[in-house]
Write a protein that holds these residues in place. Structure first.
Motif, PDB file in Angstrom:
ATOM      1  N   ASP B 131      28.617  46.616  65.548  1.00  0.00           N
ATOM      2  CA  ASP B 131      28.022  46.700  64.229  1.00  0.00           C
ATOM      3  C   ASP B 131      26.626  46.100  64.380  1.00  0.00           C
ATOM      4  N   THR B 132      25.606  46.824  63.919  1.00  0.00           N
ATOM      5  CA  THR B 132      24.252  46.274  63.959  1.00  0.00           C
ATOM      6  C   THR B 132      23.741  46.181  62.534  1.00  0.00           C
ATOM      7  N   THR B 133      23.320  44.994  62.145  1.00  0.00           N
ATOM      8  CA  THR B 133      22.937  44.773  60.766  1.00  0.00           C
ATOM      9  C   THR B 133      21.742  43.841  60.718  1.00  0.00           C
ATOM     10  N   SER B 134      21.137  43.707  59.555  1.00  0.00           N
ATOM     11  CA  SER B 134      20.036  42.765  59.464  1.00  0.00           C
ATOM     12  C   SER B 134      20.583  41.371  59.191  1.00  0.00           C
ATOM     13  N   SER B 135      19.782  40.391  59.504  1.00  0.00           N
ATOM     14  CA  SER B 135      20.160  38.991  59.311  1.00  0.00           C
ATOM     15  C   SER B 135      19.026  38.317  58.562  1.00  0.00           C
ATOM     16  N   MET B 136      19.359  37.377  57.671  1.00  0.00           N
ATOM     17  CA  MET B 136      18.320  36.673  56.937  1.00  0.00           C
ATOM     18  C   MET B 136      17.686  35.598  57.802  1.00  0.00           C
ATOM     19  N   SER B 137      18.309  35.297  58.918  1.00  0.00           N
ATOM     20  CA  SER B 137      17.909  34.087  59.629  1.00  0.00           C
ATOM     21  C   SER B 137      18.286  34.182  61.087  1.00  0.00           C
ATOM     22  N   GLY B 138      17.404  34.742  61.877  1.00  0.00           N
ATOM     23  CA  GLY B 138      17.594  34.658  63.311  1.00  0.00           C
ATOM     24  C   GLY B 138      18.603  35.634  63.858  1.00  0.00           C
ATOM     25  N   LEU B 139      18.831  35.486  65.148  1.00  0.00           N
ATOM     26  CA  LEU B 139      19.640  36.428  65.900  1.00  0.00           C
ATOM     27  C   LEU B 139      21.089  35.955  65.931  1.00  0.00           C
ATOM     28  N   VAL B 140      21.990  36.856  65.593  1.00  0.00           N
ATOM     29  CA  VAL B 140      23.422  36.559  65.557  1.00  0.00           C
ATOM     30  C   VAL B 140      24.116  37.560  66.482  1.00  0.00           C
ATOM     31  N   ILE B 141      24.885  37.067  67.436  1.00  0.00           N
ATOM     32  CA  ILE B 141      25.563  37.938  68.398  1.00  0.00           C
ATOM     33  C   ILE B 141      27.050  37.613  68.394  1.00  0.00           C
ATOM     34  N   SER B 142      27.877  38.630  68.248  1.00  0.00           N
ATOM     35  CA  SER B 142      29.320  38.410  68.345  1.00  0.00           C
ATOM     36  C   SER B 142      29.902  39.503  69.235  1.00  0.00           C
ATOM     37  N   VAL B 143      30.557  39.084  70.295  1.00  0.00           N
ATOM     38  CA  VAL B 143      31.097  40.034  71.273  1.00  0.00           C
ATOM     39  C   VAL B 143      32.613  39.885  71.340  1.00  0.00           C
ATOM     40  N   THR B 144      33.315  41.001  71.366  1.00  0.00           N
ATOM     41  CA  THR B 144      34.751  40.993  71.642  1.00  0.00           C
ATOM     42  C   THR B 144      34.976  41.733  72.950  1.00  0.00           C
ATOM     43  N   ALA B 145      35.733  41.122  73.854  1.00  0.00           N
ATOM     44  CA  ALA B 145      36.053  41.773  75.129  1.00  0.00           C
ATOM     45  C   ALA B 145      37.533  42.060  75.201  1.00  0.00           C
ATOM     46  N   ILE B 146      37.857  43.208  75.797  1.00  0.00           N
ATOM     47  CA  ILE B 146      39.242  43.626  75.979  1.00  0.00           C
ATOM     48  C   ILE B 146      39.489  43.813  77.459  1.00  0.00           C
ATOM     49  N   GLY B 147      40.599  43.280  77.936  1.00  0.00           N
ATOM     50  CA  GLY B 147      40.952  43.427  79.340  1.00  0.00           C
ATOM     51  C   GLY B 147      42.383  43.901  79.473  1.00  0.00           C
ATOM     52  N   MET B 148      42.752  44.255  80.676  1.00  0.00           N
ATOM     53  CA  MET B 148      44.115  44.705  80.925  1.00  0.00           C
ATOM     54  C   MET B 148      44.673  43.944  82.139  1.00  0.00           C
ATOM     55  N   VAL B 149      45.982  43.745  82.108  1.00  0.00           N
ATOM     56  CA  VAL B 149      46.622  43.003  83.211  1.00  0.00           C
ATOM     57  C   VAL B 149      48.120  43.302  83.207  1.00  0.00           C
ATOM     58  N   GLY B 150      48.700  43.392  84.393  1.00  0.00           N
ATOM     59  CA  GLY B 150      50.154  43.533  84.480  1.00  0.00           C
ATOM     60  C   GLY B 150      50.826  42.287  83.915  1.00  0.00           C
ATOM     61  N   GLN B 151      51.970  42.498  83.256  1.00  0.00           N
ATOM     62  CA  GLN B 151      52.607  41.367  82.569  1.00  0.00           C
ATOM     63  C   GLN B 151      52.913  40.201  83.506  1.00  0.00           C
ATOM     64  N   ASP B 152      53.241  40.504  84.755  1.00  0.00           N
ATOM     65  CA  ASP B 152      53.611  39.455  85.713  1.00  0.00           C
ATOM     66  C   ASP B 152      52.408  38.690  86.251  1.00  0.00           C
ATOM     67  N   LYS B 153      51.195  39.080  85.855  1.00  0.00           N
ATOM     68  CA  LYS B 153      49.994  38.401  86.372  1.00  0.00           C
ATOM     69  C   LYS B 153      49.269  37.576  85.320  1.00  0.00           C
ATOM     70  N   ILE B 154      49.701  37.693  84.069  1.00  0.00           N
ATOM     71  CA  ILE B 154      49.023  36.952  82.993  1.00  0.00           C
ATOM     72  C   ILE B 154      49.061  35.459  83.288  1.00  0.00           C
ATOM     73  N   THR B 155      47.907  34.834  83.226  1.00  0.00           N
ATOM     74  CA  THR B 155      47.827  33.402  83.509  1.00  0.00           C
ATOM     75  C   THR B 155      47.358  32.664  82.271  1.00  0.00           C
ATOM     76  N   LYS B 156      48.265  31.873  81.697  1.00  0.00           N
ATOM     77  CA  LYS B 156      47.944  31.130  80.481  1.00  0.00           C
ATOM     78  C   LYS B 156      47.465  29.727  80.843  1.00  0.00           C
ATOM     79  N   ARG B 157      47.175  28.967  79.806  1.00  0.00           N
ATOM     80  CA  ARG B 157      46.795  27.570  80.044  1.00  0.00           C
ATOM     81  C   ARG B 157      48.030  26.687  80.235  1.00  0.00           C
ATOM     82  N   SER B 158      49.171  27.228  79.941  1.00  0.00           N
ATOM     83  CA  SER B 158      50.352  26.382  79.729  1.00  0.00           C
ATOM     84  C   SER B 158      51.315  26.291  80.901  1.00  0.00           C
ATOM     85  N   GLY B 159      50.982  26.867  82.073  1.00  0.00           N
ATOM     86  CA  GLY B 159      52.002  26.922  83.142  1.00  0.00           C
ATOM     87  C   GLY B 159      51.874  25.904  84.256  1.00  0.00           C
TER      88      GLY B 159
END
Lengths: 345, 345
Positions: B131-159
């Motif tokens: 989405d590209t829009t105007s801003s009243m105040s400076g530059l605003v950047i928001s990025v969403t990234a999507i990735g893929m991984v086999g279920q047996d390779k997912i690495t969480k913070r909790s293991g």
């Protein structure tokens, strides 16, 4: 909200994330891991995955002097769900990025997320992540929504065919006229703070501006009727602009009839009161978040009894252009006046 | 860039989207429909889907007086790819939302997207919307990234498990020390605009600040060695803060050794020059975008010859706490000083 003010810095990162996430539990089987890691984990279970993202900036997309934070949270989710609906898909997950200046307290964040939560509950969407940071200048909201849909049901902007019927849900122009009323009352209030805003007789159009709904019900109904529209888009920038998107991406012309445009009585009366042509409000107003779609003549038959779906015209060959037949019997070209955010200074 | 200035309003919505999207063609089979509809369409081909989102705000996350827009575009993608890497997943798609004030021209947007494109090419990621829009105040950047991984390779913070070895890639503290140099030179320049910034001897640390890289190479190498870390996180807020995340989410304690922390010579020397303790920079500096992960003793053997993976300690039971053994032979508690964006006013 007025009684207590907690600084965000008092909670810290863990505290704020915990506070937000404790109110959100996932309801979709497709959400395997939600908030709390580097990223969320989803399982599409064989469906196609729909991704859409929208940003709402203070001073451009909303005015906090008349927008309750709870409504804003709801709207930030609803406008993204509306984009998922426009692909004929079912929304499943959202991420919410939030930039906050020092003037926002934890209680203000709570209010915003109350609205996010209400929308998540209503649309059965899981909040799976996001980024909360400080902002030097006002409130910054960026939402990404993810939906799922069977490959044979995906509805793009590009599939409209000659003689297809152009359909629109609900009614048009209300959100725009509601915004004019909110801005008028704000001016009155600023000139004389003792004046209370007079909004009672404008309840419907004000609600349409502050708390729009995504048309998920129609997506489910189309599925029940076994209808896959040939093209679809949601109306965020005004009917005219969206019609031109369908036209351009389908390589077809569009013919619509002014007297078929659905306009609510309150919208109509208030537009007249404000000296705005109701048809102009419907064509160029924006923020309606209704669905605009095309269906074959056969499918149109199945939709005839639907109280909230209106047939406003049909698809024609591209050389015939994009035309509106007016009430006065003339034909005018449909031109877009939406996307006003980059107006020249 | 200095020769020509085109207003964004001159291009209009279609023009700007076309201009951006013509440089981006999808490379991943999983991207079925990219830019140009209400939403993108993905196919996970049976993998799990990873979603992460980050916001970068002018004045908070970057200073345009010393940040080239091209680097900023690169960084906005890299920091999100880094979050995907931290799940042990392969990045596939991104959306980029951009808020622009009037002072940004089309040429400035082009510069930003040149950096986005370079990062997309490097990480083999498809830009699928935004989405590209105007801003009243400076530059605003928001990025969403999507990735893929086999279920047996997912690495969480909790293991993380007791006796697992704590590993960190690359080196730490450079981006933070680089930022101190950039800010110092900015002050010098503001005091006397004839002074040219002296950055040659700081090239590495300045580069680390302005154009960080996500550690995707390590993710691929771990896969080749058939290693799935027991826990993993990327270092955005500083080693100490991230160690505490792994500790908290795994329910374990962490023991690290000061003399094992990897610090580049330029980082070390410049920290000393600035009167900053190099260990403090490594622990609390942030923006390194290295990977911090834990592996079993067996897997550690396979990583011994890797020049860019360092063993800095081990996982212990939670009652032993999070401890650093100092060079001087003392033991100190690891505390987080990251996430400074919400400091009290």
């Amino acid at each position: 909200m007025e009684n207590k003010r907690t600084e965000i810095s008092d909670l810290g990162e863990f505290g704020l994330i915990d506070r937000i996430s404790q109110n959100f539990t996932s309801v979709n089987n497709e959400t395997e891991l939600g908030i709390g890691d580097d990223a969320a984990v989803l399982n599409s279970l064989g469906s196609r995955i729909i991704v859409t993202s929208d940003m709402l900036l203070e001073g451009v997309h909303f005015d906090l002097s008349f927008t309750p934070l709870q409504h804003l949270g709801y709207k930030a989710v609803a406008v993204n769900v509306s984009d998922v609906a426009a692909m004929n898909a079912i929304p499943k997950q959202i991420t919410v990025n939030l930039g906050l200046s020092n003037r926002f307290s934890v209680e203000a964040v709570d209010e915003f997320y109350k609205g996010v939560k209400a929308a998540c509950d209503n649309y059965k969407v899981d909040l799976i992540g996001g980024d909360t940071t400080s902002s030097m200048s006002g409130l910054v909201i960026s939402v990404t929504a993810i939906g799922m849909v069977g490959q044979d049901k995906i509805t793009k902007r590009s599939g409209a065919k000659e003689k297809d019927v152009i359909c629109v849900t609900g009614d048009l122009g209300a959100a725009f006229i509601g915004l004019q009323i909110l801005e008028r009352e704000k001016q009155v209030f600023m000139a004389n703070p003792d004046m209370q805003p007079q909004l009672d007789k404008y309840d419907y159009i004000v609600q349409r501006q502050l708390k729009p709904e995504a048309r998920m019900g129609v997506v489910h109904e189309l599925a029940e009727l076994d209808i896959v529209p040939s093209s679809m888009i949601d109306i965020s920038d005004g009917l005219a602009s969206e019609l031109l998107h369908l036209s351009r991406q389908s390589g077809m012309g569009m013919k619509i009839y002014e007297d078929k445009l659905p306009i609510d009585k309150q919208t109509y009366d208030t537009a007249v009161e404000l000296g705005i042509d109701p048809t102009t409000a419907a064509l160029n107003g924006g923020e309606d978040y209704e669905l605009l779609f095309t269906v074959s003549m056969d499918d149109m038959e199945k939709l005839k009894k639907h109280a909230d779906i209106h047939f406003i015209g049909y698809v024609q060959s591209s050389d015939k252009g994009n035309i509106m037949a007016t009430k006065g019997g003339n034909e005018v070209e449909v031109t877009a006046q939406g996307w006003s955010h980059f107006k020249k200074p």
